[in-house]
Write an enzyme that holds these catalytic residues in place. Structure first.
Site, PDB file in Angstrom:
ATOM      1  N   HIS A 156       0.832  -1.221   0.000  1.00 22.20           N
ATOM      2  CA  HIS A 156       0.000   0.000   0.000  1.00 22.20           C
ATOM      3  C   HIS A 156       0.862   1.265   0.000  1.00 22.20           C
ATOM      4  O   HIS A 156       0.443   2.297   0.510  1.00 22.20           O
ATOM      5  CB  HIS A 156      -0.944   0.044   1.214  1.00 22.20           C
ATOM      6  CG  HIS A 156      -1.668  -1.236   1.467  1.00 22.20           C
ATOM      7  ND1 HIS A 156      -2.925  -1.507   0.967  1.00 22.20           N
ATOM      8  CD2 HIS A 156      -1.300  -2.354   2.154  1.00 22.20           C
ATOM      9  CE1 HIS A 156      -3.308  -2.710   1.337  1.00 22.20           C
ATOM     10  NE2 HIS A 156      -2.337  -3.256   2.056  1.00 22.20           N
ATOM     11  N   SER A 277      13.846  21.262 -16.487  1.00 17.19           N
ATOM     12  CA  SER A 277      12.642  22.093 -16.556  1.00 17.19           C
ATOM     13  C   SER A 277      13.007  23.428 -17.190  1.00 17.19           C
ATOM     14  O   SER A 277      14.105  23.944 -16.978  1.00 17.19           O
ATOM     15  CB  SER A 277      12.096  22.310 -15.145  1.00 17.19           C
ATOM     16  OG  SER A 277      11.375  23.527 -15.064  1.00 17.19           O
ATOM     17  N   LYS A 283      15.821  21.468 -11.481  1.00 20.30           N
ATOM     18  CA  LYS A 283      15.154  20.198 -11.736  1.00 20.30           C
ATOM     19  C   LYS A 283      15.946  19.206 -12.579  1.00 20.30           C
ATOM     20  O   LYS A 283      16.639  19.561 -13.514  1.00 20.30           O
ATOM     21  CB  LYS A 283      13.823  20.465 -12.440  1.00 20.30           C
ATOM     22  CG  LYS A 283      12.829  21.207 -11.576  1.00 20.30           C
ATOM     23  CD  LYS A 283      12.177  20.307 -10.578  1.00 20.30           C
ATOM     24  CE  LYS A 283      10.976  19.669 -11.213  1.00 20.30           C
ATOM     25  NZ  LYS A 283      10.357  18.695 -10.352  1.00 20.30           N
ATOM     26  N   GLU A 290       8.743   8.158 -17.060  1.00 21.81           N
ATOM     27  CA  GLU A 290       7.332   8.564 -17.126  1.00 21.81           C
ATOM     28  C   GLU A 290       6.738   8.221 -18.494  1.00 21.81           C
ATOM     29  O   GLU A 290       5.579   7.803 -18.585  1.00 21.81           O
ATOM     30  CB  GLU A 290       7.208  10.066 -16.850  1.00 21.81           C
ATOM     31  CG  GLU A 290       7.477  10.394 -15.389  1.00 21.81           C
ATOM     32  CD  GLU A 290       7.672  11.892 -15.144  1.00 21.81           C
ATOM     33  OE1 GLU A 290       7.462  12.310 -14.000  1.00 21.81           O
ATOM     34  OE2 GLU A 290       8.040  12.630 -16.070  1.00 21.81           O
TER      35      GLU A 290
END
Ligand code: ARG
Length: 452
Positions: A156, A277, A283, A290
Site C-alpha cells: 500500500h 525544466s 530540476k 514517465e
C-alpha cells in the site's frame, strides 16, 4: 495505378475510395516478407508444374532482385497503389514482363496478407525476446552490484518490512521471465503457414503446401482454409503479451521514479537519462521513465483496437482486418523502444546507501519480526499480533521508538520478552531471518541470482 483487380468494373474507382481503402502507407513494412513469401510460392508452382518451370525461374529471379533492393533500402515503394502486395506485383511486372502474371496462381491476398503478417510477427517476437533477455541481464547486474543494500519494502506504499533492494529488482526478472514464456508460447501459434488457403476455400490446383512451409521455415500448415484467412488471434495474442510487458515496465518505472524522488532519494538516475525544466533550474526529471509508464496507454489501446475490430466479423476475410497492422506495428515499436532505453539506463543507475539506511529509521518495520519472535516462544499468532500492535501504539503515544521502550515495559505486554528481542531491531538481521524459499535473505537472493 495498376490494380490486382478491375475486369468486372465498368467505371473508374472514385479517387476518394482509393485513398480510403489503401494500406500501402503502413503495410510497406511487410515488403521483404511479401517478397520472400512469393519466392517460395513461385518455386512451389514450378515444382508442382502448375506453371512452366522457366516462368517460375524468371519470377524467382525477378523477386530476388526486388528483395535485394528492399534489403538495401533502394526499393522505391509506389505509394499510389492499394497495398504492398500490389506494389511488389507491379514491380515484378515491370522487371520480367508477361511471366509475372502467373505468380498469383493458387493464391489470394487473403492468405498472402496473413502469411506476411505471420512472418513479420515471427521475426519481431525473436527480437523482443532478445531485448527481454537483455533487460533481465541488466537488472541482474544491478542486483549483483547492490546485493547488500537494504530498503523498506512497501505494501500500500506504506513501510512494510526491510527487504534487499536486489530482491525487489529480481521480482522484475521473474515478471520478464513470464513475459518471455508468453511470447514463446505465442510463437507456436504464429508459426503456422496460411498460404494455400487462397481466398476462402483452397484451390483445385495441385499445390504443395508443405513444400512452401519448409521453404519459409514454418513448422505447421493451417488445417482449415476458412479459419486461416480470417484468424487474427495470433495478432491479438502478441499485442496482449506486449501490453502485459508494458504493464510490467510501467511498474518498474514507477518504482524507479519513486526511489529517485527527493522524498526517498536512494536512487539516482543518470544525467544522461534525465531531462530538465524550462523554468525551475534545479530540476532533474525522470521523463524517460514517465514516458515508459505512459506508453502503456498506447499498448492497451492497440489491444482494445484489434479486439474490437475483430468482434462479430462474419467468416471469412473482411476488409476491417486490414486495420490490425498499425496497432500491431505500433505495439512492437513501443515495447522495443522502452526495452532498449531501460537496458541502457540500468547501466547508469546509482544507489545512495546512506539515504537507503536513513529510510530504515522507522523501527515499526520490525514489528512483524517481533511478532514472529513471540510465535517462536509459543505465543499463538493472533495473540502475538495483538501484543505487538499494542506495543507499537504505546510507542506512538509516548513518541518512543521500539528500541527506546524498556525491557520492563515490554514484559508488561508479555513475559516472554527477553533482552535478545532488541537484536531484532536491525535491518540486516531482519533480512537474514527471511530465509524461507523465495524470501529476502541474502542466501535466497543469491540463489535467485544464480537461477535468474
Ligand atoms: N490490404 C489487405 C489487408 O491488409 C489485404 C487485401 C485483401 N483485400 C481484399 N479485398 N481481399 O488485409
Amino acid at each position: 495505378m495498376a490494380k490486382l483487380w478491375g475486369g468486372r468494373f465498368s467505371k473508374k474507382t472514385n479517387p476518394l475510395v482509393e485513398e480510403f481503402t489503401k494500406s500501402i502507407q503502413f503495410d510497406k513494412k511487410l515488403a521483404a516478407y511479401d517478397c520472400a513469401g512469393s519466392i517460395a510460392h513461385a518455386r512451389m508452382l514450378g515444382k508442382c508444374k502448375i506453371i512452366p518451370k522457366k516462368d517460375a525461374v524468371k519470377i524467382v529471379s525477378g523477386l530476388n532482385s526486388i528483395l535485394n533492393q528492399i534489403k538495401k533500402g533502394s526499393f522505391k515503394v509506389d505509394n499510389s497503389v492499394e497495398d504492398i502486395h500490389t506494389a511488389i506485383q507491379n514491380a515484378l511486372d515491370k522487371k520480367i514482363g508477361k511471366s509475372s502474371g502467373m505468380l498469383h496462381t493458387a493464391r489470394s491476398r487473403n492468405d498472402q496478407v496473413s502469411l506476411d503478417t505471420r512472418m513479420y510477427c515471427k521475426e519481431e517476437i525473436n527480437s523482443i525476446l532478445a531485448l527481454l533477455a537483455g533487460l533481465k541481464a541488466s537488472i541482474k547486474g544491478f542486483s549483483k552490484k547492490n546485493i547488500d543494500v537494504i530498503v523498506p519494502g512497501f505494501t500500500h506504499l506504506q513501510n512494510a518490512q526491510p527487504v534487499l533492494l536486489s530482491h525487489q529488482m529480481l521480482a522484475y526478472c521473474q515478471m520478464l521471465g513470464r513475459d518471455i514464456d508468453r511470447l514463446n508460447d505465442c510463437k507456436k501459434r504464429v508459426d503456422v503457414l496460411p498460404l494455400g488457403s487462397c481466398a476462402i476455400s483452397g484451390t483445385s490446383l495441385p499445390i504443395d503446401r508443405n513444400f512452401v512451409a519448409k521453404e519459409l521455415g514454418f513448422s505447421k500448415i493451417s488445417s482449415n482454409s476458412m479459419d486461416a484467412v480470417s484468424d487474427r488471434d495470433f495478432v491479438i495474442e502478441i499485442i496482449a503479451s506486449l501490453a502485459i510487458i508494458g504493464m510490467h515496465l510501467s511498474r518498474l518505472s514507477e518504482d524507479l521514479i519513486i526511489w529517485n524522488s527527493q522524498v526517498f532519494g536512494f536512487l539516482d538516475i543518470g544525467d544522461e537519462y534525465s531531462t530538465g525544466s524550462s523554468m525551475m533550474p534545479q530540476k532533474k526529471n525522470p521523463d524517460v521513465l514517465e514516458l515508459i509508464r505512459g506508453k502503456c496507454g498506447t499498448l492497451y489501446g492497440s489491444l482494445v483496437e484489434v479486439m474490437t475490430m475483430m468482434k462479430g466479423l462474419p467468416l471469412t476475410y473482411n476488409r476491417d482486418m486490414q486495420l490490425d497492422k498499425e496497432p500491431l506495428f505500433k505495439s512492437v515499436e513501443t515495447v522495443r523502444c522502452s526495452l532498449k532505453i531501460l537496458i541502457a539506463m540500468f547501466k547508469c543507475l546509482k544507489v545512495n546507501k546512506e539515504k537507503a539506511s536513513e529510510l530504515l529509521n522507522d523501527e515499526a518495520i520490525y514489528a512483524t519480526d517481533i511478532m514472529e519472535y513471540l510465535v517462536k516462544k509459543g505465543v499463538p499468532l493472533k495473540e502475538s499480533h495483538d501484543i505487538v500492535g499494542k506495543i507499537v501504539a504505546y510507542g506512538l503515544q509516548r513518541k518512543l521508538k521500539l528500541s527506546e521502550i524498556s525491557l520492563r515495559e515490554y514484559r508488561f505486554f508479555s513475559p516472554k520478552f527477553n533482552k535478545d528481542a532488541y537484536e531484532l531491531l536491525d535491518a540486516k538481521k531482519s533480512v537474514s531471518l527471511k530465509n524461507s524459499f523465495g524470501g529476502t535473505s541474502f542466501k535466497q537472493v543469491r540463489r535467485q541470482l544464480e537461477n535468474a
